[in-house]
Design a protein around this motif. Structure first.
Motif, PDB file in Angstrom:
ATOM      1  N   VAL A 212       0.881  -1.216   0.030  1.00  0.00           N
ATOM      2  CA  VAL A 212      -0.101   0.358  -0.044  1.00  0.00           C
ATOM      3  C   VAL A 212       1.008   0.795  -0.299  1.00  0.00           C
ATOM      4  O   VAL A 212       2.209   0.992   0.049  1.00  0.00           O
ATOM      5  N   THR A 213      -0.089   2.458  -0.139  1.00  0.00           N
ATOM      6  CA  THR A 213       1.024   3.472   0.506  1.00  0.00           C
ATOM      7  C   THR A 213       0.418   3.596   1.698  1.00  0.00           C
ATOM      8  O   THR A 213      -0.269   4.558   1.544  1.00  0.00           O
ATOM      9  N   PHE A 214       2.149   4.103   1.983  1.00  0.00           N
ATOM     10  CA  PHE A 214       1.780   4.817   3.270  1.00  0.00           C
ATOM     11  C   PHE A 214       1.789   6.059   3.964  1.00  0.00           C
ATOM     12  O   PHE A 214       2.313   6.887   2.824  1.00  0.00           O
ATOM     13  N   GLU A 215       0.642   6.847   4.878  1.00  0.00           N
ATOM     14  CA  GLU A 215       0.719   8.127   4.692  1.00  0.00           C
ATOM     15  C   GLU A 215       1.242   8.484   5.925  1.00  0.00           C
ATOM     16  O   GLU A 215       2.190   9.290   6.303  1.00  0.00           O
TER      17      GLU A 215
ATOM     18  N   LEU B  82       0.782  -4.895   9.437  1.00  0.00           N
ATOM     19  CA  LEU B  82      -0.473  -4.243   8.361  1.00  0.00           C
ATOM     20  C   LEU B  82      -1.083  -5.827   7.436  1.00  0.00           C
ATOM     21  O   LEU B  82       0.394  -5.816   6.882  1.00  0.00           O
ATOM     22  N   LEU B  83      -1.630  -6.092   7.516  1.00  0.00           N
ATOM     23  CA  LEU B  83      -2.190  -7.359   6.851  1.00  0.00           C
ATOM     24  C   LEU B  83      -2.966  -7.197   5.116  1.00  0.00           C
ATOM     25  O   LEU B  83      -3.732  -5.800   5.936  1.00  0.00           O
TER      26      LEU B  83
ATOM     27  N   VAL C 202       4.427  -1.472   8.064  1.00  0.00           N
ATOM     28  CA  VAL C 202       3.165  -1.384   7.052  1.00  0.00           C
ATOM     29  C   VAL C 202       4.389  -1.627   5.200  1.00  0.00           C
ATOM     30  O   VAL C 202       5.298  -0.542   5.123  1.00  0.00           O
ATOM     31  N   ASN C 203       3.971  -2.452   4.886  1.00  0.00           N
ATOM     32  CA  ASN C 203       5.066  -2.733   3.458  1.00  0.00           C
ATOM     33  C   ASN C 203       4.129  -1.799   2.326  1.00  0.00           C
ATOM     34  O   ASN C 203       3.160  -0.942   1.558  1.00  0.00           O
ATOM     35  N   THR C 204       4.842  -1.294   1.444  1.00  0.00           N
ATOM     36  CA  THR C 204       4.964  -0.350   0.713  1.00  0.00           C
ATOM     37  C   THR C 204       5.343  -0.957  -0.413  1.00  0.00           C
ATOM     38  O   THR C 204       6.149  -1.850  -0.113  1.00  0.00           O
ATOM     39  N   TYR C 205       5.634  -0.012  -1.549  1.00  0.00           N
ATOM     40  CA  TYR C 205       5.990   0.014  -2.826  1.00  0.00           C
ATOM     41  C   TYR C 205       7.258   0.811  -3.297  1.00  0.00           C
ATOM     42  O   TYR C 205       7.943  -0.457  -4.579  1.00  0.00           O
ATOM     43  N   THR C 206       7.362   0.747  -2.141  1.00  0.00           N
ATOM     44  CA  THR C 206       8.752   1.209  -1.740  1.00  0.00           C
ATOM     45  C   THR C 206       9.781   0.391  -0.655  1.00  0.00           C
ATOM     46  O   THR C 206      10.552   0.962  -0.556  1.00  0.00           O
TER      47      THR C 206
END
Length: 232
Positions: free
Chosen positions: A130-133, A180-181, A214-218
């Motif tokens: 996901v994209t974390f904010e 986060l799942l 949190v697993n992000t795209y980066t």
């Protein structure tokens, strides 16, 4: 991939704090939007607060309690399609004009409440990116709040859904790791949709060093909350 949906749980006065991984379904595109919007208004006194919104016996939201434990009286009670259980409390982000006669609601957005799941209860955890904010502890210490974006789009499969949740484990340093799942669930990734989530903090969690992962795209985003920031 189909996953069952959990009904609202009831604690005390039927507090509707819903959701765990593979039990709560995010319905993007394939379900009706669940926001409430009154339309145009005077935004001079506009506020946005994370709240527990109260659903009365007539299914209307009549007041809310914000994260400072202050009551927000709503001048014109309203109905939201996702607040389905009467005499209950639902987590939400409330936008309103703060006026002497009461809160003039502009919009109410659902906040997903994620009950931590032990690693032993999740056989095949999925960590789609996901994209974390952002993330923060609520002022009253009741929740660890965070926001992120999921990519979504219209699927040809009417049963396609995204699922989210949170996995908990204690590492060798005694840190409580909350991960986060996220299961993309064969939903196309055409555009980004913001999601708000809250993790309820028990007394035990408040006294712990918390780490949100949190697993992000980066790569992984890691946020730490020492006991001094979680204990209230």
């Amino acid at each position: 991939m189909n996953h069952p949906t959990q009904r609202p749980t009831h604690v005390g006065r039927k507090t509707a704090l819903v959701a765990s991984f593979l039990l709560f379904v995010l319905a993007f595109w394939n379900c009706t939007s669940d926001n409430y919007d009154t339309g145009d208004g005077d935004y001079s006194y506009l506020r946005a607060e994370f709240v527990m919104s109260h659903v009365a016996n007539d299914s209307t939201v009549d007041y809310a309690i914000d994260d400072n434990n202050s009551r927000i009286n709503i001048d014109k009670p309203f109905k939201a399609r996702w607040t389905t259980t009467t005499d209950s409390l639902y987590r939400a982000l409330l936008y309103f004009n703060d006026k002497p006669e009461g809160a003039e609601v502009v919009k109410m957005t659902q906040v997903y409440v994620l009950q931590p799941l032990d690693t032993s209860k999740v056989k095949k955890p999925i960590f789609d990116p996901v994209t974390f904010e952002s993330s923060w502890i609520s002022a009253n210490g009741s929740f660890l709040n965070f926001s992120f974006y999921v990519k979504t789009g219209k699927s040809d499969d009417e049963d396609a859904r995204q699922s989210i949740g949170v996995l908990t484990e204690t590492n060798e340093d005694g840190v409580t790791v909350l991960t986060l799942l996220h299961d993309q669930g064969d939903i196309p990734q055409y555009y980004s949709n913001r999601v708000y989530a809250s993790i309820p903090l028990t007394d035990e969690l408040r006294q712990s060093h918390l780490r949100l992962v949190v697993n992000t795209y980066t790569g992984q985003s890691v946020k730490d909350f020492p006991p001094s920031t979680t204990a209230h």
